[in-house]
Write an enzyme that holds these catalytic residues in place. Structure first.
Site, short mmCIF file in Angstrom:
data_model
loop_
_atom_site.label_atom_id
_atom_site.label_comp_id
_atom_site.label_asym_id
_atom_site.label_seq_id
_atom_site.Cartn_x
_atom_site.Cartn_y
_atom_site.Cartn_z
N GLU A 417 0.93 -1.08 -0.18
CA GLU A 417 0.06 -0.14 0.09
C GLU A 417 0.86 1.29 -0.07
OE1 GLU A 417 -3.17 -0.69 -0.51
OE2 GLU A 417 -2.95 -2.78 -0.28
N TYR A 505 -2.32 -8.39 -9.90
CA TYR A 505 -1.34 -8.43 -9.19
C TYR A 505 -0.40 -9.37 -9.44
CZ TYR A 505 -4.99 -6.02 -6.37
OH TYR A 505 -5.78 -5.10 -5.99
#
Length: 992
Positions: A417, A505
């Site tokens: 993140e 991802y």
């Protein structure tokens, strides 16, 4: 026109005139009704009236000098003014997924007022109101405006302008708004104007709106109920990515349309408010009932897309620290903060920011970072600029988390993140088709960050375990999707949500890693620095990234590529699947072909004819060789030939950095097998792992014989790396094998074969568990792999495994404070129930009732299904449907019971007698899932028919064909497994 037909219906002229008059009257009546009903689709200027909306939010800063025209809101989730699919409208830009390029947003003044009050959260919804003023620049003359809006009631709309370039004054004109309507399919609000906006001019759209906040929906605004300090409390938070901002406020909800935001939140005084930027000030206001509310304003954001707008309203505590002048705060339940649960995350967050700042030579631009831990958050974590949102299970450490992979998980997700602050927030993809530009690179840099702070971290093996293994198992030609898609391939908003998958991802990260490997890390980072600096606060496409890599490659002479970076990498991002590289070590001939699930002999039946430009890093006899390229379907590499010497061998794909699988001719596999049996340590761990995984995958899909893969396992008595054992066991001891009651021929042979080889690694880790389990804390690979080792040893009947399970289970039931080591807890609980009585089962039920963490409840749910007593399992199913303790989805219980050896028959019988109760609560889809589980062992058409007949009265008509097709697929798979198992059994007889 030709003559009339001889047949037909004829009327006189008078009757025809009468019918025409009646038809006209009917049309007039329909027009009147449509106009009245049209308030649901359009709002005419005559409907607009001036005046405030009761209990509505005050105007954003700078707009309080006058009220906007308003109309009454609808009190439903369906927005007022929605043009539903049943309403006809002419084709237009509202039928397109992408916004027309007529307006560019520059700035939002956004005010939101959710009606969240303490102790008033029994309802599944609560209301909110808001106002937004959007400054836009017009790029093309238009008298029609489109922006996104979903499930919002628009209460007023006004367009002001053109705006002067200087300070705002009262002389700004208004552009008449003749009509406001909604195109629901593509989620647009449409404003029909009475005048044309002029290119180059700036305007301000002023909108007030209202909507509903749903409990636990976790899209747009949502609220959650949780327990803190012994009390039930509520919080409100947001999730705007990818397209949920439009359900919170009308906006230009595309990632390229960046703007600055001034955000104001009105909230109850007992709560605090957080947003992307630091708090600027607070004031108070009273609603129409005299209740006091707090108005919190925040500083202006940098240019950012709407999907990064974030807010939270909560009664939380926090811990904080400062890193290079930036304040970092972690917010969580007061109990969690008091217990120190946020300390680990707080201590690593600042250093991660600093590492990435130094790596990219770009400072983090915001003055603060808030990270908030929600009791539950389905998205795991979200990178909102300045306000990161996490599920608390992925951010907070519990006292009993010491012997778990929790520290590593928190480190991975925080690194991911925080990586987004550069990849995604600072530089945003132009549209969602290139979402891998942020998710793939954020996933890749997780490993670089952790490796920097822990140099002993086994980066290659962990990347395989966390990333590569999963995506290679799912990615294959013809069926899977490409990483980067064409924008024109998207036709519905829902398709954007589907992009958040393994290909974005895991494959994205794998391709970034491959790119780094053939360029080298310095060139790779230099190109990314250039890319990030050039597109800061802006957007980029995949070609922009390739251009910056090419610039850096062109500026040096050491790295020579066979084609431009774009030509190489576009093959990997625009094509689905990946290649199998096959090397003939006798001739040096190498070829590539697409990887298929279940390769067929007649390859012409398949239509995937793409090739890749493949970087081949390789080793020969343990020595790293120079990079070569396979830039066509086949090629000869004489240097890869091997001699007859037992010491001569070749392995392709150094460190598994290439995104492909590797196959060899029979001689090549034989050479590797011999080396493993002679001196396995001569082959690096990552390549022992690679050979096992590639060989089993290729054998299951008809590229090599299963015997080739099994031959590689003969040396395993000398294998002391648990991650290699993990690769063996997940490929060899599959769920299908464990649950197949017909494997009685293979089981005793497999038991003897594996236990002879497994005993050494078992003794190593069982001793650690008994004597010093804390030693596992920093061994991430052991924490990942130990459960499979323990589970297999017990399944094979290793007495020491069963005894250790009994010891740990008994110690825990007698003294629950003595936690079972987390990596093996599920296995220990299962065997404790399997070899216990109703007393042990009831103990777990009682523990379940007292647990609040979902993860622990799931473990207990699974363990209770392990009983071998039919009456206990039947009672379990009764509890699932009728009793109070099970507050989660009861069909999950039936599914886990159906997967057990005894339970599949119990579930089938239970459904006969209780289907009405199950179907009323969960519908037929839950039945379909159960049907697939129960049908796991079918191998004949007769069994399919019998199963369908059994469930026929419970299935809806449209499901029957789908179910039969799925059962046919299961049957074919089972037949394939049966043939495979027969060959494995024959091999085991020869080698046991």
């Amino acid at each position: 026109m030709g003559p009339p037909s001889s047949s037909g219906f004829y009327v006189s002229r008078a009757v025809a005139l009468l019918l025409a008059a009646l038809a006209a009257a009917l049309l007039l009546a329909l027009a009147v009704l449509a106009a009245l009903y049209g308030r649901c689709a359009r709002v005419q200027p005559s409907d607009l009236h001036h005046g405030g909306v009761p209990d509505a939010a005050s105007s954003p800063r700078g707009t309080q000098e006058e009220q906007l025209p308003t109309w009454p809101p609808r009190p439903t989730r369906e927005p007022a003014g929605t043009a539903t699919p049943g309403h006809w409208r002419p084709p237009g830009p509202w039928d397109q997924l992408r916004l027309p390029p007529w307006l560019v947003p520059l700035h939002y003044e956004l005010e939101l007022w959710p009606r969240l009050r303490p102790n008033e959260f029994q309802s599944p919804t609560l209301s909110f109101t808001g106002r937004v003023n959007i400054t836009v620049r017009c790029t093309a003359a238009t008298a029609r405006l489109l922006l996104h809006s979903l499930f919002l009631d628009c209460e007023s709309a006004e367009v002001r302008g053109p705006l002067s370039s200087g300070p705002r004054d009262g002389a700004v004109g208004r552009v008449p708004v003749d009509d406001v309507w909604f195109a629901f399919d593509m989620q647009y609000m449409v404003l029909e104007l009475g005048a044309t906006l002029q290119p180059g001019s700036r305007y301000e759209l002023q909108l007030s709106f209202s909507g509903l906040v749903y409990r636990d929906l976790r899209e747009g605004l949502f609220f959650s109920i949780y327990t803190d300090q012994g009390e039930r409390r509520a919080l409100l938070a947001s999730q705007m990515e990818p397209t949920f901002a439009r359900s919170v406020f009308p906006c230009f909800d595309e990632p390229a349309l960046k703007a600055t935001f001034n955000i104001t939140i009105i909230h109850h005084p007992s709560y605090g408010a957080l947003s992307n930027m630091p708090k600027l000030g607070q004031s108070e206001k009273r609603d129409v009932n005299g209740s006091v509310w707090t108005i919190t304003t925040f500083s202006t954001t940098p240019h950012m897309p709407t999907y990064l707008v974030a807010l939270a309203i909560c009664d939380y505590d926090h811990v904080s620290r400062t890193e290079r002048g930036q304040e970092i705060r972690i917010w969580a339940r007061k109990d969690a903060i008091a217990n120190g649960n946020a300390a680990f995350a707080l201590n690593i967050t600042g250093p991660i920011f600093s590492f990435l700042e130094d790596l990219f030579n770009i400072s983090y631009p915001l003055p603060k970072t808030d990270i908030i831990a929600l009791p539950t958050f389905d998205n795991s974590a979200m990178e909102n600029w300045g306000l990161l949102i996490f599920d608390e299970s992925l951010l907070l450490m519990q006292p009993n988390d010491q012997v778990t992979d929790k520290k590593a998980v928190i480190s991975f997700i925080l690194s991911h993140e925080i990586g987004h602050q550069w990849f995604g927030n600072l530089v945003t993809m132009n549209w969602w088709n290139d979402i891998w530009l942020k998710e793939g690179f954020a996933s890749y840099f997780e490993f670089g960050v952790i490796n920097y702070f822990n140099p002993k971290f086994r980066r290659n093996e962990v990347f395989f375990s966390n990333i590569l293994h999963h995506v290679l198992s799912e990615d294959h030609a013809l069926v899977s999707r490409a990483v980067s898609l064409k924008v024109e391939n998207f036709t519905e908003t829902s398709e954007i949500n589907e992009l958040f998958d393994l290909f974005t991802y895991n494959k994205g990260a794998s391709l970034a890693r491959m790119l780094s490997s053939f360029l080298n890390e310095n060139v790779f980072i230099s190109a990314l620095k250039s890319y990030l600096k050039t597109f800061s606060y802006s957007t980029a496409e995949q070609d922009d990234l390739w251009r910056h890599f090419q610039m850096v490659v062109d500026d040096q002479s050491k790295i020579l590529l066979p084609a431009p970076v774009k030509s190489i990498m576009d093959r990997w991002t625009h094509q689905s699947g990946f290649p199998v590289i096959t090397l003939n070590v006798s001739t040096g001939a190498m070829k590539q072909e697409p990887f298929y699930l279940g390769k067929v002999k007649n390859q012409t039946l398949l239509t995937h004819n793409d090739t890749w430009i493949v970087p081949i890093l390789w080793i020969k006899n343990g020595i790293t060789q120079s990079l070569v390229w396979l830039d066509k379907s086949s090629k000869i590499f004489p240097e890869m030939q091997v001699s007859d010497s037992d010491h001569d061998w070749v392995i392709l794909n150094l460190n598994m950095t290439g995104y492909y699988r590797v196959n060899y001719d029979k001689v090549g596999w034989k050479k590797l097998k011999q080396q493993l049996e002679k001196d396995p340590k001569a082959i690096p761990v990552i390549h022992r792992l690679q050979m096992i995984d590639d060989a089993f995958s290729l054998s299951k899909n008809n590229y090599v014989e299963i015997e080739t893969a099994l031959d590689l396992t003969k040396y395993l008595a000398e294998e002391d790396e648990i991650i290699v054992w993990y690769a063996v066991l997940v490929n060899l001891v599959t769920k299908d094998l464990v649950f197949d009651v017909n494997n009685y021929d293979m089981y005793p042979l497999l038991k003897k074969y594996l236990l002879k080889r497994l005993i050494s690694i078992w003794n190593m880790y069982s001793t650690v568990i008994r004597e010093n389990v804390a030693a596992l804390q920093d061994d991430y690979l052991a924490l990942v792999a130990l459960e499979k080792l323990f589970e297999t040893a017990c399944w094979l009947g290793l007495e020491d495994c069963l005894q250790l399970s009994r010891e740990l289970f008994k110690n825990w039931t007698n003294h629950p404070e003595n936690e079972i080591p987390y990596p093996i807890k599920s296995v220990v609980l299962c065997y404790g129930v399997a070899f216990g009585s109703d007393e042990e089962w009831d103990f777990l039920l009682n523990m379940y009732s007292n647990k609040t963490k979902e993860e622990e409840r799931i473990q207990l749910t699974y363990a209770m299904s392990c009983s071998k007593d039919p009456w206990i399992l039947h009672r379990y199913l009764e509890y699932a449907v009728t009793a109070a303790p099970f507050t989660f989805n009861e069909t999950n219980i039936m599914e886990v019971v159906a997967e057990s050896e005894v339970g599949r028959y119990i579930v089938k019988d239970f459904l006969i007698n209780n289907w009405q109760a199950v179907s009323e609560r969960y519908g037929t889809q839950s039945l379909v899932n159960l049907m697939y589980i129960i049908g796991r062992t079918i191998s004949t058409d007769l069994q399919i028919t019998e199963l369908q007949q059994f469930f026929s009265n419970m299935l809806e008509e449209h499901q029957k064909l789908t179910v039969r097709a799925k059962l046919q697929t299961i049957k074919n798979k089972n037949l394939g497994n049966k043939k495979l198992n027969a060959r494995m059994t024959a091999w085991l007889r020869k080698n046991t």
